[in-house]
Design an enzyme around this catalytic site. Structure first.
Site, PDB file in Angstrom:
ATOM      1  N   GLY A 160      43.873  55.477  20.257  1.00  0.00           N
ATOM      2  CA  GLY A 160      44.454  56.476  20.931  1.00  0.00           C
ATOM      3  C   GLY A 160      43.274  56.692  22.397  1.00  0.00           C
ATOM      4  N   ARG A 280      28.252  55.898   9.894  1.00  0.00           N
ATOM      5  CA  ARG A 280      28.720  54.905   9.235  1.00  0.00           C
ATOM      6  C   ARG A 280      28.010  53.471   9.604  1.00  0.00           C
ATOM      7  NH1 ARG A 280      31.567  52.139  12.532  1.00  0.00           N
ATOM      8  NH2 ARG A 280      32.796  53.212  14.261  1.00  0.00           N
TER       9      ARG A 280
END
Length: 418
Positions: A160, A280
């Site tokens: 997006g 992460r």
């Protein structure tokens, strides 16, 4: 004596198998909990245990882990997937296991909240506004000034995300995001952001230590699909020092500092500007291992089970990754040359995520990648030459989808570009 197990919540197509293998090397039995285990082909290929569970439901995860504790000694719970990492932190706290601070992860994963915290701490970031409707988007873009980037406030993998260079592109992408085509994981909130230009770098961290910094580049705009990364980046001592300094400032601002993290930033006329902090591992951890001999996945695993970890460099090489991205939609007819590329001296891995006869529909995000090539050598120039040679050996063909209203089949000839 119960078998020691490691619980993996979800996986990823690039890193999931690396986590499984690391667990096995540490003498652990890996068990994957996933809403859809079939999406990870390595689970079936390696005959790994996987349990279907709603990973968006914390109570369901707690119940499943409690059930497994009756049979196994659960040594740790972790994940390679950012969107479930806060839940992992909550599971770890529930079962008194080492893990990330879930509140810090949740704040970090909300890009609007993340920017607020970074701004309050004086960390250099792009100008930004939050929008919930088309009017907000239009007024925010006018305030910041075109071009701007529109992105979901919560999301991963550039899904997006698009550069809007004029009012028509702004209206088109706003309609896409709010018109039902984009899948929202929460209530629709759009970040309207200044388009910061300059070379992109990615510091890789474990705990509060910056292990090294990658250089990254993208395929052509308006989307942000990674073309490749090189580790370590060619930086001056001053550039390296300033990037490390701003990276540590991000950790303090977001109250992070446990486990792996990566930070996306651009080097501008005013120095490093932080685009995003991710709680992460960055992309694929293989380049760090090839370049420095540091296996970040295994060290993350050690941290998750409470063992001593080691980030000491064992050598100093240069590793690079090139993403293989198609130039059209259609049916993937064939792939050729991947085996030839894999045996080029210096090539560490050639991997494809898709197989022939697969429909290809580009989305302008990480899912556009068909696969990648990784190479390593003692120098930047040599690594780039190896990588380019290997990539040139790989071809593929995509037949475009038939155009409605026309008879017959339209055949593509084009071989995929890399």
């Amino acid at each position: 004596m119960a078998r020691r197990a490691l619980i993996l919540v979800e996986g990823t197509r690039s890193n999931g198998l690396l986590y499984v293998k690391a667990a096995q090397r540490l003498g652990l039995y890996p068990i994957t909990l996933s809403a859809d285990p079939a999406q990870y082909d390595y689970l079936a290929a390696e005959r790994l245990e996987a349990i279907r569970v709603d990973t968006d439901n914390l109570d369901a995860l707690i119940q499943e882990c409690s059930r497994l504790r009756a049979t196994y000694d659960i040594a740790g719970i972790t994940s390679a997937e950012e969107k479930v990492y806060a839940a992992v932190g909550k599971l770890c706290r529930h079962f008194d296991l080492p893990g990330p601070n879930p509140a810090s992860v949740e704040r970090c994963c909300d890009k609007f909240v993340q920017r607020q915290l970074l701004a309050q701490a004086g960390v250099p970031i792009p100008a930004y506004c939050l929008a919930t409707n088309a009017t907000d988007v239009e007024s925010s873009a006018a305030e910041i000034g075109l071009p701007v980037i529109l992105k979901p406030a919560v999301g991963v993998g550039s899904c997006g995300v698009r550069l809007c260079r004029n009012v028509d592109e702004l209206a088109e992408h706003t309609t896409y995001l709010l018109g039902g085509k984009h899948i929202w994981r929460s209530s629709p909130r759009i970040l309207v952001e200044e388009f910061v230009q300059g070379p992109q770098y990615i510091p890789h961290l474990m705990g509060s230590e910056v292990i090294g910094i990658s250089a990254a580049d993208f395929w052509p705009l308006p989307h942000f699909v990674y073309r490749g990364t090189t580790f370590p980046a060619l930086l001056t001592a001053e550039e390296h020092e300033r990037i490390v300094e701003v990276s540590l400032s991000c950790l303090r601002a977001l109250d992070l500092g446990w486990g792996p993290m990566c930070i996306e930033l651009r080097w501008t006329k005013r120095g490093p500007v932080v685009i995003e902090v991710n709680p992460r591992l960055g992309g694929g951890p293989q380049p760090v291992q090839l370049a420095y001999g540091v296996d970040l996945v295994t060290e993350h695993m050690k941290l998750a089970i409470g063992e001593e970890w080691n980030l000491r460099r064992r050598h100093s090489h240069v590793a690079a990754v090139r993403s293989l991205v198609p130039d059209r939609d259609g049916i993937l007819d064939w792939i050729d040359g991947d085996r030839r590329a894999a045996v080029v001296p210096g090539v560490a891995e050639v991997k494809f995520f898709v197989k022939p006869n697969t429909p290809i529909v580009r989305k302008g995000d990480y899912r556009d990648s068909l696969g990648y090539v990784i190479a390593a050598s003692p120098s930047h120039a040599q690594t780039e030459a190896i990588l380019q040679h290997a990539v040139e050996l790989i071809d593929w063909s995509i037949t475009p989808f038939p155009i409605p209203g026309r008879t017959g089949t339209i055949c593509a000839g084009g071989v995929g570009t890399t």
